[in-house]
Design a protein around this motif. Sequence first.
Motif, short mmCIF file in Angstrom:
data_model
loop_
_atom_site.label_atom_id
_atom_site.label_comp_id
_atom_site.label_asym_id
_atom_site.label_seq_id
_atom_site.Cartn_x
_atom_site.Cartn_y
_atom_site.Cartn_z
N TRP A 195 0.80 -1.22 0.00
CA TRP A 195 0.00 0.00 0.00
C TRP A 195 0.84 1.28 0.00
N PRO A 196 1.91 1.42 0.80
CA PRO A 196 2.69 2.65 0.72
C PRO A 196 3.29 2.91 -0.67
N GLN A 197 3.54 1.86 -1.44
CA GLN A 197 4.11 2.05 -2.76
C GLN A 197 3.06 2.44 -3.81
N VAL A 198 1.86 1.90 -3.68
CA VAL A 198 0.83 2.15 -4.70
C VAL A 198 -0.14 3.25 -4.30
N LYS A 199 -0.01 3.79 -3.08
CA LYS A 199 -0.97 4.81 -2.62
C LYS A 199 -1.01 6.04 -3.52
N PRO A 200 0.13 6.64 -3.93
CA PRO A 200 0.03 7.80 -4.83
C PRO A 200 -0.65 7.47 -6.15
N ALA A 201 -0.31 6.31 -6.72
CA ALA A 201 -0.94 5.92 -7.99
C ALA A 201 -2.43 5.66 -7.81
N PHE A 202 -2.80 5.07 -6.68
CA PHE A 202 -4.21 4.76 -6.44
C PHE A 202 -5.04 6.04 -6.38
N TRP A 203 -4.59 7.03 -5.62
CA TRP A 203 -5.37 8.25 -5.50
C TRP A 203 -5.35 9.06 -6.79
N SER A 204 -4.27 8.98 -7.54
CA SER A 204 -4.25 9.64 -8.86
C SER A 204 -5.28 9.00 -9.79
N ILE A 205 -5.35 7.67 -9.76
CA ILE A 205 -6.34 6.96 -10.57
C ILE A 205 -7.76 7.35 -10.15
N ALA A 206 -7.99 7.42 -8.84
CA ALA A 206 -9.32 7.76 -8.33
C ALA A 206 -9.73 9.17 -8.75
N LEU A 207 -8.81 10.13 -8.63
CA LEU A 207 -9.13 11.50 -9.03
C LEU A 207 -9.37 11.61 -10.53
N PHE A 208 -8.53 10.93 -11.29
CA PHE A 208 -8.68 10.98 -12.75
C PHE A 208 -10.01 10.36 -13.17
N ARG A 209 -10.39 9.25 -12.53
CA ARG A 209 -11.64 8.62 -12.89
C ARG A 209 -12.84 9.46 -12.46
N TRP A 210 -12.72 10.14 -11.32
CA TRP A 210 -13.80 11.03 -10.89
C TRP A 210 -13.99 12.16 -11.89
N ASP A 211 -12.90 12.68 -12.39
CA ASP A 211 -12.98 13.72 -13.41
C ASP A 211 -13.68 13.21 -14.67
N ILE A 212 -13.36 11.99 -15.08
CA ILE A 212 -14.01 11.41 -16.25
C ILE A 212 -15.50 11.15 -15.98
N ASN A 213 -15.80 10.70 -14.78
CA ASN A 213 -17.19 10.36 -14.46
C ASN A 213 -18.09 11.59 -14.44
N ILE A 214 -17.56 12.74 -14.09
CA ILE A 214 -18.36 13.95 -14.16
C ILE A 214 -18.80 14.21 -15.60
#
Length: 270
Positions: A195-214
Amino acid sequence: MSVPVSAPVAERSWQRFSPGLRLARFAFYLCTVAAFAVSLRTIEIIPEFLYDAPEQMADLFGRMWPPDANYLGPTLAALVETLHIATLGTLLALAMAVPVGLLAARNLTPSLPLNLLAKFVFVTSRSVNSLVWALLFVAVFGPGPLAGTLAIAFRSIGFTGKLFAEALEESSPGSIEALTAAGAGRLSTLVFGYWPQVKPAFWSIALFRWDINIRESAVLGLVGAGGIGVALDTALNLLYWDQVAVVLAAIFSVVVLAEIVVTLVRNRVL
């Protein structure tokens, strides 16, 4: 004593591509041109419609001006519903995509059947458009934001889960091996190693997908799945072009605002 004369050196001509590669490139370009020509014939473009297109566009924008300020209240209410659909749909997608992503990561789940099953879920999610998902859920749950939320969620599983699984597979094995050697269990290894290694990528993916979902949730109302698309569909059906202008301006504004928010969060927090 005779001096030996060196043989003349044959000149070499440099070519960027071999004959076979040049032939393959020519065949690719030929197929591209042929596909373009066939596509033009298939869609049956009517030249008469192209000639008066500028006049029709000018007439359409003329009907949109000035925008109907009285329609701003219903538009903002529908816009808030759209943001709720996109946000809740993204959260549901993350909750469903994380377990499937763990199954898809080969370093975490060294089982080929489970890997293939997870990838099948990803492909299924990404293959069906959000409007098609919305139509399915409208048929099941009826018109409304619930259908739109589920459509956004199921559409987003493939995107978020696949990128999350790839981030897990690219994590460094050093800390994982150290935790395993110290006797850590699978859950501890996942929480403190991966989790400490993938946490930045995970939240970047989540934000990017939220932007697309809007963006995607803005049109789900066209099929009855709630959000600002309902207001747009109503205005279009009634030919109230001044109200259409208000809805389009609201969609454009919220998309730009979401882009700014995502950029700021990524730069300041991540």
